[in-house]
Enzyme design. Structure first.
Site, PDB file in Angstrom:
ATOM      1  N   SER A  82       3.940   2.132   8.511  1.00 53.05           N
ATOM      2  CA  SER A  82       3.795   1.085   7.367  1.00 53.05           C
ATOM      3  C   SER A  82       5.109   0.914   6.668  1.00 53.05           C
ATOM      4  O   SER A  82       5.959   2.077   6.315  1.00 53.05           O
ATOM      5  CB  SER A  82       2.777   1.668   6.210  1.00 53.05           C
ATOM      6  OG  SER A  82       1.367   1.338   6.742  1.00 53.05           O
ATOM      7  N   HIS A  84       0.663  -1.162  -0.036  1.00 54.37           N
ATOM      8  CA  HIS A  84       0.032  -0.237  -0.220  1.00 54.37           C
ATOM      9  C   HIS A  84       0.873   1.257   0.076  1.00 54.37           C
ATOM     10  O   HIS A  84       0.378   2.232  -0.210  1.00 54.37           O
ATOM     11  CB  HIS A  84      -1.052   0.087   1.082  1.00 54.37           C
ATOM     12  CG  HIS A  84      -0.544   0.377   2.554  1.00 54.37           C
ATOM     13  ND1 HIS A  84      -0.205  -0.827   3.506  1.00 54.37           N
ATOM     14  CD2 HIS A  84      -0.212   1.555   3.175  1.00 54.37           C
ATOM     15  CE1 HIS A  84       0.298  -0.040   4.504  1.00 54.37           C
ATOM     16  NE2 HIS A  84       0.160   1.410   4.402  1.00 54.37           N
ATOM     17  N   ASP A  89       1.146  -7.706   2.397  1.00 52.60           N
ATOM     18  CA  ASP A  89       1.159  -6.332   2.126  1.00 52.60           C
ATOM     19  C   ASP A  89       2.756  -5.866   1.772  1.00 52.60           C
ATOM     20  O   ASP A  89       3.347  -5.001   2.505  1.00 52.60           O
ATOM     21  CB  ASP A  89       0.754  -5.461   3.254  1.00 52.60           C
ATOM     22  CG  ASP A  89       0.157  -3.840   2.796  1.00 52.60           C
ATOM     23  OD1 ASP A  89       0.883  -3.490   1.866  1.00 52.60           O
ATOM     24  OD2 ASP A  89      -0.660  -3.409   3.639  1.00 52.60           O
TER      25      ASP A  89
HETATM   26  N1  ARG Z   1      -4.601   0.602   7.742  1.00 49.99           N
HETATM   27  C1  ARG Z   1      -3.209   0.277   6.966  1.00 49.99           C
HETATM   28  C2  ARG Z   1      -2.525   1.839   7.079  1.00 49.99           C
HETATM   29  O1  ARG Z   1      -2.929   2.563   7.877  1.00 49.99           O
HETATM   30  C3  ARG Z   1      -3.336  -0.084   5.635  1.00 49.99           C
HETATM   31  C4  ARG Z   1      -4.023   0.706   4.545  1.00 49.99           C
HETATM   32  C5  ARG Z   1      -3.918   0.508   3.253  1.00 49.99           C
HETATM   33  N2  ARG Z   1      -4.827  -0.846   3.198  1.00 49.99           N
HETATM   34  C6  ARG Z   1      -6.238  -0.509   2.639  1.00 49.99           C
HETATM   35  N3  ARG Z   1      -7.131  -1.686   2.407  1.00 49.99           N
HETATM   36  N4  ARG Z   1      -6.666   0.699   2.500  1.00 49.99           N
HETATM   37  O2  ARG Z   1      -2.043   2.505   6.163  1.00 49.99           O
HETATM   38  N1  GLU Z   2      -0.867   1.305   7.711  1.00 56.92           N
HETATM   39  C1  GLU Z   2      -0.363   2.465   8.327  1.00 56.92           C
HETATM   40  C2  GLU Z   2       0.602   3.269   7.362  1.00 56.92           C
HETATM   41  O1  GLU Z   2       0.375   3.446   6.312  1.00 56.92           O
HETATM   42  C3  GLU Z   2       0.209   1.771   9.440  1.00 56.92           C
HETATM   43  C4  GLU Z   2      -0.610   1.408  10.414  1.00 56.92           C
HETATM   44  C5  GLU Z   2      -0.889   2.309  11.381  1.00 56.92           C
HETATM   45  O2  GLU Z   2      -1.326   3.255  11.298  1.00 56.92           O
HETATM   46  O3  GLU Z   2      -0.496   1.985  12.688  1.00 56.92           O
HETATM   47  O4  GLU Z   2       1.474   3.780   8.060  1.00 56.92           O
END
Ligand code: ARG
Ligand code: GLU
Length: 719
Positions: free
Chosen positions: A645, A83, A219
């Protein structure tokens, strides 16, 4: 007896270790080393951060300012999340080459894909410059003057602090202005795409599984840093060569077990761990619900179109994912704040704080802090809400309005900065339009507009609505705008920017989208922003003082770490499951069998490719499996946030064991309040990454670059 004491000591450490915290790598020695070792760390903190010789920090660059990445080979091979590389993967994709759907692998270096506007930044050195930055500041009484002086000191110091010609100095504040650190950095501009699994692996579970455990997402994506012949940063050139890092991470094939030491090293973006309860209440109960509702509508519209039309799906995939991400996070955050009783816990702590202020005889400095917070947060409430409505509706989710706003800024430029600035901005805007319109669909946007304007006119604070939006028929308005605005097409937008200044101004002022944005922006910038900014400045000053007080009155057992600010941090803990609710325990590890449990053929979130199914059927896991099962993800007590991330998860020796990419649903409030029983970070097991590269993609060319190690086996052998 001695043993008992030891046990007790260990216990105390264990409790501490679960309290979270994001620590400054250059200051671990006094603060954290003992505790890290008690948790099982086998290296020294000098192996993590050192300036005279290479250390782990030399393998961990900031990825394009928003994510983290790590160098995993002597040839500058870089690992980050799928991502995090999503924008790049998408921008190389089309209906013919759909790298999102099919994945991408460079089997030779010549096939690696260059990326416009992608950089990675290494930290060379960290220095405490608090004294220099605060010089002459205390003598000033006015807050605005203080800030100005600080800015002056920062810019003087940034210009004078010794560094090499290709490096940069950056100064960042810690503890809300109570400490300043200077970072000498090196930024590489030639970073090429090397590999990405298909979305069905890299984004398996998509938005349904996002922020959720148990998780089965691979990921990750791979890039490579290129440098000039002297191994220094250089703009893209076909003559550039793979970067030779000062350090790259060895990769452990031995896997993890519950209670193993883990450390996550990366660039957490922003946390607010020291807010007063009144602020948390505002976020959880006023601001988050409004933002969630706006994005709810925008996402529903986009989703409807994306499911029907693959071209739209590609155009909107990246934007959709990023909008959905925080939309969901805010929901988890509000829930988590309630579930963990964060507000009550903070209120209790505030009572104690007030007592401590009296005990320390500091009423004059700190006695009214909490009541002042109360007062200013109440005052700022309507402005903060109006600001969120404006940001979410105009700047973020209605694309026609967001591009029209850029034209509005262009017009402002003329009156504030003059003709030359206007021309520069115009050229800039003109050149950027292609990228914007490539992914813009007026049919999608018109529907979004309609939904969001209904919310804007009915739910944002009435007193700040521009007269143009009073008593209007939103449906009529949107029909008029989307059939008459030149801004709905690339050709039209370019046309608006053609001609001399006067002509341009006259043309844009006849455009209905521009006219609407102008009225919305004018009223926002006159009625909302100034009051918001003034109150916010007061709150910021209070927060700085509150932070100072907490540092000063701090009792030994609560260790105070600085809020995240996109600088390099260390967080550590253990591999650990958790109990999301009564009677339910979540194991800390997931396996590929779980992918098959979630498999929904043809579904855009839970489809599984036939190739992966084949590998699973044959248990064709190479030497990456564990007792015949292929691990996919695991969780731990590391305190992470957005920006982490792509961060490496490291074992006790500094070997790579995983890749951080998310947090669990019950723990997303950890940006505001870290509850050790609920907060876990989610990592991809590095063995799954290797399995995908090796067995799924057949990219053995990449595996050959890596240094694979067996720290656990070696330890056993030594014994
Ligand atoms: N929650 C994770 C972060 O904050 C992954 C985000 C990417 N994935 C998604 N399904 N949008 O970045
Ligand atoms: N998915 C998040 C990012 O893009 C990290 C997950 C979080 O926020 O802890 O940095």
């Amino acid at each position: 007896m001695k043993f008992l004491k030891l046990l007790l000591l260990l216990f105390v450490f264990q409790i501490h270790a679960q309290q979270g915290g994001m620590w400054i790598p250059s200051l671990l020695e006094g603060m954290n080393e003992k505790e890290m070792k008690s948790l099982g760390m086998k290296m020294s903190v000098k192996d993590i951060y050192e300036t005279n010789k290479s250390s782990l920090k030399d393998a961990v660059p900031h990825f394009n300012g928003g994510c983290t990445s790590e160098v995993i080979s002597p040839k500058g091979l870089l690992l980050t999340n799928h991502h995090c590389g999503y924008g790049q993967i998408q921008s190389h994709s089309s209906n013919e080459h759909d790298y999102l759907a099919d994945g991408f692998w460079a089997f030779k270096m010549e096939d690696e894909l260059p990326n416009k506007d992608l950089v990675v930044t290494f930290i060379v050195k960290i220095e405490d410059v608090t004294q220099q930055v605060l010089e002459g500041v205390n003598a000033l009484s006015n807050e605005a003057e203080k800030q100005k002086k600080i800015q002056e000191n920062i810019s003087t110091l940034s210009n004078s602090f010794p560094k090499e010609a290709w490096q940069e100095n950056k100064i960042r504040t810690f503890y809300d202005g109570n400490q300043y650190l200077l970072f000498v950095t090196e930024t590489f501009q030639d970073v090429r795409l090397v590999g990405a699994p298909p979305t069905s692996i890299g984004k398996f579970g998509s938005d349904t599984d996002n922020w959720v455990w148990p998780r089965h997402t691979g990921d990750f994506s791979l890039f490579r840093i290129y440098a000039d012949k002297n191994n220094r940063p250089a703009a893209y050139s076909k003559d550039n060569v793979p970067y030779t890092p000062k350090h790259f991470l060895p990769i452990s094939l031995d896997g993890i077990a519950e209670d193993d030491f883990t450390m996550v090293f990366g660039y957490p973006g922003k946390t607010n761990e020291y807010l007063p309860s009144v602020a948390i209440n505002q976020i959880a109960n006023e601001l988050n619900p409004a933002r969630i509702e706006i994005r709810d509508q925008a996402l529903k519209v986009a989703d409807g179109f994306m499911r029907k039309d693959n071209a739209i799906k590609i155009q909107y995939a990246s934007k959709y994912a990023s909008t959905a991400n925080y939309w969901k996070k805010w929901q988890g955050e509000t829930l988590g704040i309630k579930k963990s009783n964060a507000i009550a816990v903070k209120k209790e702590a505030e009572k104690k704080f007030q007592e401590n202020v009296i005990k320390a005889n500091k009423q004059k400095e700190y006695g009214t802090l909490l009541s002042d917070f109360e007062k200013y947060y109440n005052e700022i409430a309507p402005y903060a809400l109006a600001r969120d409505y404006f940001n979410e509706t105009v700047l973020r989710n209605t694309e026609l309005l967001s591009v029209a706003f850029k034209f509005y800024q262009l017009e402002q430029m003329l009156s504030t900065k003059g003709e030359q600035a206007f021309t520069d901005r115009k050229n800039n805007l003109y050149n950027g339009l292609g990228d914007f319109y490539k992914d813009f669909s007026p049919i999608v946007d018109e529907k979004v507009f309609e939904q969001l304007l209904v919310l804007y006119t009915t739910k944002s604070p009435k007193q700040f609505l521009p007269s143009s939006l009073n008593n209007i028929d939103v449906h009529q308005l949107s029909k008029n705008i989307y059939s008459n605005s030149k801004l709905t097409s690339y050709v039209g937008a370019k046309e608006l920017l053609t001609g001399d200044t006067k002509t341009i101004l006259s043309k844009i002022n006849q455009d209905p989208a521009f006219v609407l944005v102008k009225s919305m922006a004018d009223s926002f910038l006159k009625e909302v922003a100034p009051s918001y900014d003034a109150l916010n400045l007061k709150i910021t000053a209070l927060q700085r003082n509150y932070m100072k007080a907490q540092l000063e009155l701090n009792t030994k057992e609560s260790r105070i770490f600085p809020d995240a600010n996109s600088t390099l941090r260390v967080t550590y803990g253990k591999v650990k499951g958790y109990e999301p609710r009564d009677g339910v325990y979540y194991n800390p590890v997931t396996y590929l069998d779980g992918v098959m449990e979630k498999y929904i053929p043809g579904d855009y979130e839970f489809d599984v490719s036939s190739k992966l199914i084949e590998l699973i059927k044959n248990k064709d896991y190479g030497n990456y499996a564990e007792k015949g099962k292929m691990p996919v993800c695991f969780i731990g007590t590391n305190h992470t946030t957005g920006g982490n991330s792509g961060s490496p998860a490291l074992d006790a020796y500094g070997n790579l064991i995983g890749l951080n990419f998310d947090r669990v649903w019950e723990g997303t409030m950890s940006d505001i309040y870290y509850d050790p029983s609920l907060c876990r970070n989610i990592m991809v097991d590095i063995r799954y990454v290797l399995f995908v590269i090796d067995k799924y993609a057949n990219a053995q060319n990449l595996i050959e670059e890596l240094q694979l190690v067996h720290p656990k086996k070696n330890k056993k052998n030594k014994k």
